[in-house]
Design a protein around this motif. Sequence first.
Motif, PDB file in Angstrom:
ATOM      1  N   GLY A  82      -3.990  -4.839  -9.888  1.00  0.00           N
ATOM      2  CA  GLY A  82      -2.700  -5.477  -9.794  1.00  0.00           C
ATOM      3  C   GLY A  82      -2.013  -5.290  -8.460  1.00  0.00           C
ATOM      4  O   GLY A  82      -1.160  -6.080  -8.092  1.00  0.00           O
ATOM      5  N   PHE A  83      -2.385  -4.248  -7.704  1.00  0.00           N
ATOM      6  CA  PHE A  83      -1.712  -3.984  -6.432  1.00  0.00           C
ATOM      7  C   PHE A  83      -2.568  -4.541  -5.308  1.00  0.00           C
ATOM      8  O   PHE A  83      -3.570  -3.967  -4.924  1.00  0.00           O
ATOM      9  N   GLY A  84      -2.193  -5.734  -4.814  1.00  0.00           N
ATOM     10  CA  GLY A  84      -2.972  -6.364  -3.770  1.00  0.00           C
ATOM     11  C   GLY A  84      -4.303  -6.894  -4.251  1.00  0.00           C
ATOM     12  O   GLY A  84      -5.240  -7.060  -3.486  1.00  0.00           O
ATOM     13  N   ASP A  85      -4.395  -7.191  -5.575  1.00  0.00           N
ATOM     14  CA  ASP A  85      -5.620  -7.720  -6.162  1.00  0.00           C
ATOM     15  C   ASP A  85      -6.799  -6.760  -6.025  1.00  0.00           C
ATOM     16  O   ASP A  85      -7.951  -7.163  -6.086  1.00  0.00           O
ATOM     17  N   VAL A  86      -6.524  -5.484  -5.840  1.00  0.00           N
ATOM     18  CA  VAL A  86      -7.582  -4.496  -5.691  1.00  0.00           C
ATOM     19  C   VAL A  86      -7.744  -3.729  -6.997  1.00  0.00           C
ATOM     20  O   VAL A  86      -6.788  -3.194  -7.535  1.00  0.00           O
ATOM     21  N   GLU A  87      -8.989  -3.671  -7.511  1.00  0.00           N
ATOM     22  CA  GLU A  87      -9.243  -2.916  -8.733  1.00  0.00           C
ATOM     23  C   GLU A  87      -9.389  -1.444  -8.401  1.00  0.00           C
ATOM     24  O   GLU A  87      -9.974  -1.070  -7.385  1.00  0.00           O
ATOM     25  N   ASP A  88      -8.857  -0.585  -9.273  1.00  0.00           N
ATOM     26  CA  ASP A  88      -8.993   0.843  -9.102  1.00  0.00           C
ATOM     27  C   ASP A  88      -9.107   1.463 -10.482  1.00  0.00           C
ATOM     28  O   ASP A  88      -8.606   0.912 -11.470  1.00  0.00           O
TER      29      ASP A  88
END
Length: 319
Positions: A82-88
């Motif tokens: 969700g944050f900058g389209d980056v998965e974590d």
Amino acid sequence: MDTLHFDSSDLEVTEDFLSRNYARMRIGNGTPDAGRARIRRDAMPGVTVDELDLDFDMSYDVTPLQKICLCLVHEGTIRDHGFGDVEDAFGPGDVVSFAPPELPYQGRICAARYNITMLDPELLTRVAAIDPRAEPGPVKLLGHRPTSASAAAYLRRTVNHVRDNVLGDPDMAAEPLVVSTAAQHLAASVLAAFPNTALIDPTGTDRHDAHSATLRRAVAHIDEHAHEALTVAEIAAAAHVTVRALQYAFRRHLDTTPLAHLRRVRLERAHADLRDADPTTGVTVTGIAARWGFYHPGRFATLYRDTYGRPPHHTLTNN
């Protein structure tokens, strides 16, 4: 103070509860009776602190909450993009910020026990204004992980203090001054933990460190690790400078931010893969986008079209 309790083994009931008390969600898990959800929410003006215990796996798709949403994982795993389209992926001990308040986010919770603390973004702006170094205007967070382990640990302690010693004590929760001070303390801890738009004014040392060599080291690290889940703190560590020096170097030399540059690099890699792919082999735009950390197809398509002047599927199918 307001307190809310929820306990159910019905996934449909759980979905309805979450949609009414958080934001509209879609939960998928295969069966309507897949496990038990236990939730407790304590609230004070501008802040809610929730403890959730889910003994099943579920996916979520959340509309914008318009809140700063913090997550402290006690047990299990949460995979979010969700944050900058980056998965974590977050595990026990992690404290993170989910998507910016104005953006949706998606992910999956795997039999997790965790804390969700939400606060009004305006609270950050009011607290930041007290600091003479702060930039004017609304405050936004620039990353989803804290800038250091010590900052993360302090934020965890602050959340636990608000939960246990303020909201957990009816006498203290009834004192407006105590509640107001606790909310401001929490907001100050968030500002100290995450890179943000208010407190990015570099020190003299940061200005000295924000030279072209710093930028080259940071850019090289981003280029080499763009396929990994990078944070601003990790990029700064690779460049051997503080987070503020890193941000100032990107602002001074490239007029951008480290995360914006990372997103541009990932978009370029996705573009190259789309251009070089053979669509007859079953490769898809969604798969290539996900490979480079873009897990929201609509947002990826818009960003791609704005950058390259055509939809991504045109690149894939017109090689």
